[in-house]
Design a protein around this motif. Structure first.
Motif, PDB file in Angstrom:
ATOM      1  N   ALA A   1      79.790 -22.676  75.604  1.00  0.00           N
ATOM      2  CA  ALA A   1      79.256 -23.448  76.662  1.00  0.00           C
ATOM      3  C   ALA A   1      80.265 -23.959  77.341  1.00  0.00           C
ATOM      4  O   ALA A   1      81.332 -24.289  77.233  1.00  0.00           O
ATOM      5  CB  ALA A   1      78.509 -24.766  75.912  1.00  0.00           C
ATOM      6  N   GLU A   2      79.629 -24.329  78.786  1.00  0.00           N
ATOM      7  CA  GLU A   2      80.571 -24.744  79.810  1.00  0.00           C
ATOM      8  C   GLU A   2      79.916 -25.823  80.610  1.00  0.00           C
ATOM      9  O   GLU A   2      78.624 -25.594  81.148  1.00  0.00           O
ATOM     10  CB  GLU A   2      81.175 -23.746  80.638  1.00  0.00           C
ATOM     11  N   THR A   3      80.364 -27.067  80.627  1.00  0.00           N
ATOM     12  CA  THR A   3      79.849 -28.030  81.524  1.00  0.00           C
ATOM     13  C   THR A   3      80.320 -27.970  82.929  1.00  0.00           C
ATOM     14  O   THR A   3      81.514 -27.869  83.154  1.00  0.00           O
ATOM     15  CB  THR A   3      80.109 -29.519  81.109  1.00  0.00           C
ATOM     16  N   VAL A   4      79.420 -27.751  83.973  1.00  0.00           N
ATOM     17  CA  VAL A   4      79.914 -27.494  85.371  1.00  0.00           C
ATOM     18  C   VAL A   4      79.551 -28.699  86.127  1.00  0.00           C
ATOM     19  O   VAL A   4      78.545 -29.491  85.953  1.00  0.00           O
ATOM     20  CB  VAL A   4      79.278 -26.160  85.788  1.00  0.00           C
ATOM     21  N   ASP A   5      80.122 -28.610  87.483  1.00  0.00           N
ATOM     22  CA  ASP A   5      80.019 -29.927  88.294  1.00  0.00           C
ATOM     23  C   ASP A   5      78.770 -29.326  89.117  1.00  0.00           C
ATOM     24  O   ASP A   5      78.945 -28.375  90.186  1.00  0.00           O
ATOM     25  CB  ASP A   5      81.176 -30.317  89.142  1.00  0.00           C
ATOM     26  N   ASP A   6      77.733 -29.958  89.220  1.00  0.00           N
ATOM     27  CA  ASP A   6      76.395 -29.316  89.990  1.00  0.00           C
ATOM     28  C   ASP A   6      76.446 -30.109  91.367  1.00  0.00           C
ATOM     29  O   ASP A   6      75.436 -29.764  92.017  1.00  0.00           O
ATOM     30  CB  ASP A   6      75.073 -29.625  89.492  1.00  0.00           C
ATOM     31  N   GLY A   7      77.438 -30.740  91.839  1.00  0.00           N
ATOM     32  CA  GLY A   7      77.556 -31.347  92.980  1.00  0.00           C
ATOM     33  C   GLY A   7      76.952 -32.820  92.933  1.00  0.00           C
ATOM     34  O   GLY A   7      77.006 -33.622  93.842  1.00  0.00           O
ATOM     35  N   TRP A   8      76.092 -33.305  91.856  1.00  0.00           N
ATOM     36  CA  TRP A   8      75.758 -34.572  91.621  1.00  0.00           C
ATOM     37  C   TRP A   8      76.580 -35.430  91.120  1.00  0.00           C
ATOM     38  O   TRP A   8      76.881 -35.943  89.910  1.00  0.00           O
ATOM     39  CB  TRP A   8      74.414 -34.594  90.826  1.00  0.00           C
ATOM     40  N   ALA A   9      77.554 -36.102  92.046  1.00  0.00           N
ATOM     41  CA  ALA A   9      78.655 -36.689  91.725  1.00  0.00           C
ATOM     42  C   ALA A   9      78.390 -38.218  90.854  1.00  0.00           C
ATOM     43  O   ALA A   9      77.222 -38.638  91.318  1.00  0.00           O
ATOM     44  CB  ALA A   9      79.424 -37.323  92.944  1.00  0.00           C
ATOM     45  N   ARG A  10      78.792 -38.532  89.918  1.00  0.00           N
ATOM     46  CA  ARG A  10      78.571 -39.690  89.151  1.00  0.00           C
ATOM     47  C   ARG A  10      79.313 -40.897  89.824  1.00  0.00           C
ATOM     48  O   ARG A  10      80.404 -41.003  90.096  1.00  0.00           O
ATOM     49  CB  ARG A  10      78.934 -39.602  87.717  1.00  0.00           C
ATOM     50  N   ASP A  11      78.512 -42.227  89.879  1.00  0.00           N
ATOM     51  CA  ASP A  11      79.143 -43.285  90.311  1.00  0.00           C
ATOM     52  C   ASP A  11      80.267 -43.862  89.381  1.00  0.00           C
ATOM     53  O   ASP A  11      81.176 -44.473  90.088  1.00  0.00           O
ATOM     54  CB  ASP A  11      78.263 -44.241  91.059  1.00  0.00           C
ATOM     55  N   GLU A  12      79.532 -43.979  87.938  1.00  0.00           N
ATOM     56  CA  GLU A  12      80.503 -44.723  87.210  1.00  0.00           C
ATOM     57  C   GLU A  12      81.539 -44.085  86.864  1.00  0.00           C
ATOM     58  O   GLU A  12      81.729 -42.866  86.865  1.00  0.00           O
ATOM     59  CB  GLU A  12      79.623 -44.882  85.850  1.00  0.00           C
ATOM     60  N   GLU A  13      82.606 -44.743  86.496  1.00  0.00           N
ATOM     61  CA  GLU A  13      83.989 -44.317  85.986  1.00  0.00           C
ATOM     62  C   GLU A  13      83.893 -43.804  84.716  1.00  0.00           C
ATOM     63  O   GLU A  13      83.385 -44.021  83.555  1.00  0.00           O
ATOM     64  CB  GLU A  13      84.965 -45.227  86.012  1.00  0.00           C
ATOM     65  N   LEU A  14      84.620 -42.527  84.568  1.00  0.00           N
ATOM     66  CA  LEU A  14      84.605 -41.610  83.223  1.00  0.00           C
ATOM     67  C   LEU A  14      85.231 -42.420  82.086  1.00  0.00           C
ATOM     68  O   LEU A  14      86.207 -43.223  82.304  1.00  0.00           O
ATOM     69  CB  LEU A  14      85.114 -40.336  83.530  1.00  0.00           C
ATOM     70  N   PRO A  15      84.614 -42.346  81.100  1.00  0.00           N
ATOM     71  CA  PRO A  15      85.268 -43.156  79.895  1.00  0.00           C
ATOM     72  C   PRO A  15      86.490 -42.434  79.463  1.00  0.00           C
ATOM     73  O   PRO A  15      86.796 -41.113  79.885  1.00  0.00           O
ATOM     74  CB  PRO A  15      84.295 -42.928  78.763  1.00  0.00           C
ATOM     75  N   VAL A  16      87.587 -43.245  78.746  1.00  0.00           N
ATOM     76  CA  VAL A  16      88.961 -42.660  78.221  1.00  0.00           C
ATOM     77  C   VAL A  16      88.847 -41.724  77.183  1.00  0.00           C
ATOM     78  O   VAL A  16      87.832 -42.311  76.105  1.00  0.00           O
ATOM     79  CB  VAL A  16      89.746 -43.740  78.115  1.00  0.00           C
ATOM     80  N   LEU A  17      89.152 -40.509  76.798  1.00  0.00           N
ATOM     81  CA  LEU A  17      88.873 -39.742  75.768  1.00  0.00           C
ATOM     82  C   LEU A  17      89.905 -40.506  74.545  1.00  0.00           C
ATOM     83  O   LEU A  17      90.941 -40.614  74.700  1.00  0.00           O
ATOM     84  CB  LEU A  17      89.387 -38.398  75.853  1.00  0.00           C
ATOM     85  N   ARG A  18      89.031 -40.909  73.535  1.00  0.00           N
ATOM     86  CA  ARG A  18      89.941 -41.673  72.341  1.00  0.00           C
ATOM     87  C   ARG A  18      90.201 -40.846  71.089  1.00  0.00           C
ATOM     88  O   ARG A  18      89.353 -39.776  71.037  1.00  0.00           O
ATOM     89  CB  ARG A  18      88.957 -43.019  72.174  1.00  0.00           C
ATOM     90  N   THR A  19      91.056 -41.145  70.309  1.00  0.00           N
ATOM     91  CA  THR A  19      91.268 -40.322  68.963  1.00  0.00           C
ATOM     92  C   THR A  19      90.250 -40.779  68.137  1.00  0.00           C
ATOM     93  O   THR A  19      89.869 -41.925  67.767  1.00  0.00           O
ATOM     94  CB  THR A  19      92.625 -40.800  68.633  1.00  0.00           C
ATOM     95  N   GLU A  20      89.815 -39.979  67.400  1.00  0.00           N
ATOM     96  CA  GLU A  20      88.575 -40.072  66.194  1.00  0.00           C
ATOM     97  C   GLU A  20      89.417 -39.209  65.018  1.00  0.00           C
ATOM     98  O   GLU A  20      90.119 -38.414  65.134  1.00  0.00           O
ATOM     99  CB  GLU A  20      87.594 -39.061  66.765  1.00  0.00           C
ATOM    100  N   VAL A  21      89.314 -40.096  64.014  1.00  0.00           N
ATOM    101  CA  VAL A  21      89.818 -39.885  62.778  1.00  0.00           C
ATOM    102  C   VAL A  21      88.587 -39.638  61.677  1.00  0.00           C
ATOM    103  O   VAL A  21      87.967 -40.514  61.467  1.00  0.00           O
ATOM    104  CB  VAL A  21      90.937 -40.508  62.468  1.00  0.00           C
ATOM    105  N   ARG A  22      88.670 -38.402  61.081  1.00  0.00           N
ATOM    106  CA  ARG A  22      87.837 -38.494  59.797  1.00  0.00           C
ATOM    107  C   ARG A  22      88.424 -38.150  58.593  1.00  0.00           C
ATOM    108  O   ARG A  22      89.470 -37.377  58.690  1.00  0.00           O
ATOM    109  CB  ARG A  22      86.414 -37.588  60.114  1.00  0.00           C
TER     110      ARG A  22
END
Length: 360
Positions: A30-51
């Motif tokens: 699967a691939e998420t693509v930019d369809d041209g609908w820009a998002r106004d909100e700032e993207l969240p920071v990718l955090r470390t997850e531990v399980r």
């Protein structure tokens, strides 16, 4: 290939990988693509997850002729240090996770590793040989500060007088000098500290959450002052990026107290090749073509040659020059020696609950 640019879902400061390659065992991608609908909100920071994972077996065996050990332990899967060149990245695919950003941010801890190790060493059929730790992912990556799984493993090895060889880039190893120093005095410990460059900017870009080069040199001094033999690991050597530093690196490590040295050329197995190529194009576009050209020159015209006997040293004229420079520098600095074999004759199983007392 999609005609649209990939749409990012997170900001990734302090990460080396720029993407998550497909997992090679998955039937679908699967691939998420930019369809041209820009998002106004700032993207969240990718955090470390531990399980957590319950380890059913903690000592892993290997029969590789390229390795000096036949057994190892990995307290963690994945590594937050995030070294872009890490050859262990493809192992994350076996967990159903990507060797890219997942390897740096979706970590697996094995909190029962010490308990399971005690059981395996207590088996009457077990025969001691040096256990290597840190040969896949770093046991002293940042989460060890809170989880203390590596420390618990060392406590078990100490209780059994079992030899251990540790490889790390993490300065947190200094915390465990109270365990390591007495073991070293018995000939049960040796440590390899990896120092890839003296350039802070290069280090921060290619191994973003690893302690600085100066901090790693300080930990070499701390360990050697405590009587723990340290091998300087100038690895990997990256052509046209860090290879010019070899002599200076070895000298700095010798001055810090290292008593031996080793070196491995850059190797890019499986998904690591594309990740590294993507990284070098972003961070060093002026020399990306030259770097990858040298890499292929050292691996028979490919990004990576997996054959035993060649994958660590490389082949061709450029690899031969690097080996010659390493030999000359280590000879000059007194680092051209092997550390003595660790002792196995001291191994003894401590008394277990329910054991019959000896009358001798």
């Amino acid at each position: 290939m999609s005609e649209h640019p990939v749409q990012k879902s997170h900001r990734t400061p302090g990460r080396a990988a720029a993407s998550n390659p497909d997992i090679r065992f998955d039937r679908f991608t699967a691939e998420t693509v930019d369809d041209g609908w820009a998002r106004d909100e700032e993207l969240p920071v990718l955090r470390t997850e531990v399980r957590d994972e319950t380890a059913r077996k903690v000592i892993t065996s290997n029969s590789s002729p390229d390795l000096s050990f036949d057994r190892s332990i990995n307290p963690y899967r994945g590594c937050e240090h995030g070294c872009i060149y890490c050859f262990a990245r493809p192992s994350h695919a076996y967990l159903g996770l990507s060797p890219g950003l997942d390897f740096e941010t979706r970590l697996i801890a094995r909190p029962n590793a010490a308990e399971q190790l005690r059981k395996e060493l207590s088996n009457p059929r077990y025969q001691p040989k040096t256990i290597a730790i840190g040969t896949n992912t770093d046991p002293y990556q940042p989460i060890e500060k809170e989880r203390k799984i590596m420390r618990a493993v060392l406590e078990v090895l100490r209780d059994f007088n079992h030899p251990v060889a540790i490889v790390t880039k993490g300065t947190l190893i200094a915390r465990d000098v109270d365990i390591l120093a007495p073991m070293a005095a018995q000939g049960l410990v040796r440590v390899g500290v990896s120092v890839t460059t003296l350039d802070n900017a290069v280090s921060r870009a290619m191994e973003p959450r690893v302690p600085s080069p100066a901090a790693r040199l300080r930990v070499i001094r701390q360990l050697t002052d405590a009587g723990i033999p340290v091998r300087a690991m100038v690895s990997p050597v990256i052509p046209a990026l860090t290879d010019h530093e070899m002599e200076a690196l070895l000298q700095a490590c010798a001055e810090a107290g290292a008593v031996a040295a080793s070196s491995i050329v850059l190797r890019l197995p499986r998904e690591v090749a594309d990740l590294f190529r993507e990284w070098v194009a972003e961070h060093f576009p002026d020399r990306a073509t030259r770097i990858m050209g040298r890499v292929r020159e050292m691996h028979g015209g490919q990004d990576y040659d997996p054959h035993f006997g060649q994958r660590m040293t490389g082949q061709g004229e450029w690899a031969a020059i690097l080996r010659q420079r390493f030999r000359l520098a280590t000879r000059k600095l007194g680092l051209d020696r092997s550390l003595p074999q660790l002792r196995t004759d001291l191994f003894a199983r401590p008394p277990q609950p329910g054991d019959q007392m000896s009358f001798l």
